[in-house]
Design a protein around this motif. Structure first.
Motif, PDB file in Angstrom:
ATOM      1  N   ARG A  77       0.838  -1.191   0.000  1.00 38.78           N
ATOM      2  CA  ARG A  77       0.000   0.000   0.000  1.00 38.78           C
ATOM      3  C   ARG A  77       0.878   1.248   0.000  1.00 38.78           C
ATOM      4  O   ARG A  77       1.974   1.255   0.559  1.00 38.78           O
ATOM      5  N   ALA A  78       0.374   2.296  -0.619  1.00 39.84           N
ATOM      6  CA  ALA A  78       0.980   3.619  -0.567  1.00 39.84           C
ATOM      7  C   ALA A  78       0.001   4.512   0.188  1.00 39.84           C
ATOM      8  O   ALA A  78      -1.217   4.388   0.018  1.00 39.84           O
ATOM      9  N   VAL A  79       0.514   5.414   1.026  1.00 38.23           N
ATOM     10  CA  VAL A  79      -0.319   6.282   1.853  1.00 38.23           C
ATOM     11  C   VAL A  79       0.178   7.717   1.684  1.00 38.23           C
ATOM     12  O   VAL A  79       1.381   7.975   1.709  1.00 38.23           O
ATOM     13  N   ARG A  80      -0.764   8.644   1.466  1.00 39.32           N
ATOM     14  CA  ARG A  80      -0.396  10.050   1.324  1.00 39.32           C
ATOM     15  C   ARG A  80      -1.379  10.950   2.058  1.00 39.32           C
ATOM     16  O   ARG A  80      -2.489  10.543   2.404  1.00 39.32           O
ATOM     17  N   ASP A  81      -0.971  12.181   2.244  1.00 39.46           N
ATOM     18  CA  ASP A  81      -1.806  13.225   2.843  1.00 39.46           C
ATOM     19  C   ASP A  81      -2.614  13.868   1.719  1.00 39.46           C
ATOM     20  O   ASP A  81      -2.044  14.324   0.727  1.00 39.46           O
ATOM     21  N   SER A  82      -3.923  13.938   1.866  1.00 38.18           N
ATOM     22  CA  SER A  82      -4.769  14.485   0.802  1.00 38.18           C
ATOM     23  C   SER A  82      -4.497  15.964   0.534  1.00 38.18           C
ATOM     24  O   SER A  82      -4.816  16.463  -0.542  1.00 38.18           O
ATOM     25  N   LYS A  83      -3.896  16.658   1.492  1.00 41.07           N
ATOM     26  CA  LYS A  83      -3.577  18.073   1.285  1.00 41.07           C
ATOM     27  C   LYS A  83      -2.359  18.256   0.384  1.00 41.07           C
ATOM     28  O   LYS A  83      -2.093  19.349  -0.075  1.00 41.07           O
ATOM     29  N   SER A  84      -1.630  17.187   0.133  1.00 46.64           N
ATOM     30  CA  SER A  84      -0.435  17.241  -0.698  1.00 46.64           C
ATOM     31  C   SER A  84      -0.477  16.115  -1.732  1.00 46.64           C
ATOM     32  O   SER A  84       0.325  15.182  -1.697  1.00 46.64           O
ATOM     33  N   PRO A  85      -1.422  16.179  -2.678  1.00 41.89           N
ATOM     34  CA  PRO A  85      -1.627  15.062  -3.603  1.00 41.89           C
ATOM     35  C   PRO A  85      -0.466  14.811  -4.572  1.00 41.89           C
ATOM     36  O   PRO A  85      -0.399  13.752  -5.168  1.00 41.89           O
ATOM     37  N   GLY A  86       0.458  15.752  -4.700  1.00 37.74           N
ATOM     38  CA  GLY A  86       1.579  15.554  -5.599  1.00 37.74           C
ATOM     39  C   GLY A  86       2.726  14.786  -4.985  1.00 37.74           C
ATOM     40  O   GLY A  86       3.719  14.527  -5.629  1.00 37.74           O
ATOM     41  N   GLY A  87       2.622  14.474  -3.725  1.00 40.61           N
ATOM     42  CA  GLY A  87       3.664  13.672  -3.104  1.00 40.61           C
ATOM     43  C   GLY A  87       4.271  14.368  -1.932  1.00 40.61           C
ATOM     44  O   GLY A  87       3.967  15.506  -1.679  1.00 40.61           O
ATOM     45  N   PRO A  88       5.056  13.708  -1.180  1.00 42.78           N
ATOM     46  CA  PRO A  88       5.453  12.302  -1.243  1.00 42.78           C
ATOM     47  C   PRO A  88       4.417  11.377  -0.620  1.00 42.78           C
ATOM     48  O   PRO A  88       3.442  11.833  -0.040  1.00 42.78           O
ATOM     49  N   ALA A  89       4.658  10.090  -0.746  1.00 39.14           N
ATOM     50  CA  ALA A  89       3.788   9.080  -0.142  1.00 39.14           C
ATOM     51  C   ALA A  89       4.666   8.013   0.501  1.00 39.14           C
ATOM     52  O   ALA A  89       5.772   7.741   0.035  1.00 39.14           O
ATOM     53  N   LEU A  90       4.173   7.431   1.563  1.00 38.93           N
ATOM     54  CA  LEU A  90       4.868   6.325   2.233  1.00 38.93           C
ATOM     55  C   LEU A  90       4.459   5.005   1.585  1.00 38.93           C
ATOM     56  O   LEU A  90       3.300   4.821   1.219  1.00 38.93           O
ATOM     57  N   LEU A  91       5.397   4.082   1.475  1.00 38.05           N
ATOM     58  CA  LEU A  91       5.122   2.755   0.927  1.00 38.05           C
ATOM     59  C   LEU A  91       5.238   1.701   2.014  1.00 38.05           C
ATOM     60  O   LEU A  91       6.163   1.751   2.835  1.00 38.05           O
ATOM     61  N   PHE A  92       4.315   0.760   2.011  1.00 34.54           N
ATOM     62  CA  PHE A  92       4.314  -0.346   2.959  1.00 34.54           C
ATOM     63  C   PHE A  92       4.163  -1.656   2.205  1.00 34.54           C
ATOM     64  O   PHE A  92       3.354  -1.751   1.286  1.00 34.54           O
ATOM     65  N   SER A  93       4.924  -2.663   2.613  1.00 32.60           N
ATOM     66  CA  SER A  93       4.771  -3.988   2.005  1.00 32.60           C
ATOM     67  C   SER A  93       3.418  -4.554   2.408  1.00 32.60           C
ATOM     68  O   SER A  93       2.770  -4.060   3.346  1.00 32.60           O
ATOM     69  N   ALA A  94       3.020  -5.631   1.753  1.00 33.89           N
ATOM     70  CA  ALA A  94       1.742  -6.279   2.096  1.00 33.89           C
ATOM     71  C   ALA A  94       1.753  -6.749   3.550  1.00 33.89           C
ATOM     72  O   ALA A  94       0.761  -6.589   4.267  1.00 33.89           O
TER      73      ALA A  94
END
Length: 71
Positions: A38-55
């Motif tokens: 999964r990738a997780v991001r803050d909706s206030k910053s849709p251009g990035g960055p995002a955190l990545l998590f393994s399954a």
């Protein structure tokens, strides 16, 4: 795997926001990147960055949340 995506807009992911989110814009969005996890991001910053998590990491988080570990 890097633990983050520097430019989310370049990743081409389909982001989902919880139906429990209000209209105030303070939301977390989740996407399924190529290869799973999964990738997780803050909706206030849709251009990035995002955190990545393994399954496995994501499943541990979901189980922990269901078990009340984060209260």
């Amino acid at each position: 795997m890097k633990p983050y995506i520097e430019s989310v807009s370049a990743a081409g992911l389909e982001w989902v926001r919880s139906s429990y989110s209000g209209a105030n814009g303070n939301c977390v969005e989740v996407a399924v990147p190529f290869g799973g996890g999964r990738a997780v991001r803050d909706s206030k910053s849709p251009g990035g960055p995002a955190l990545l998590f393994s399954a496995d990491e994501w499943q541990a988080f979901v189980r922990g949340a269901a078990d009340g570990e984060f209260h």
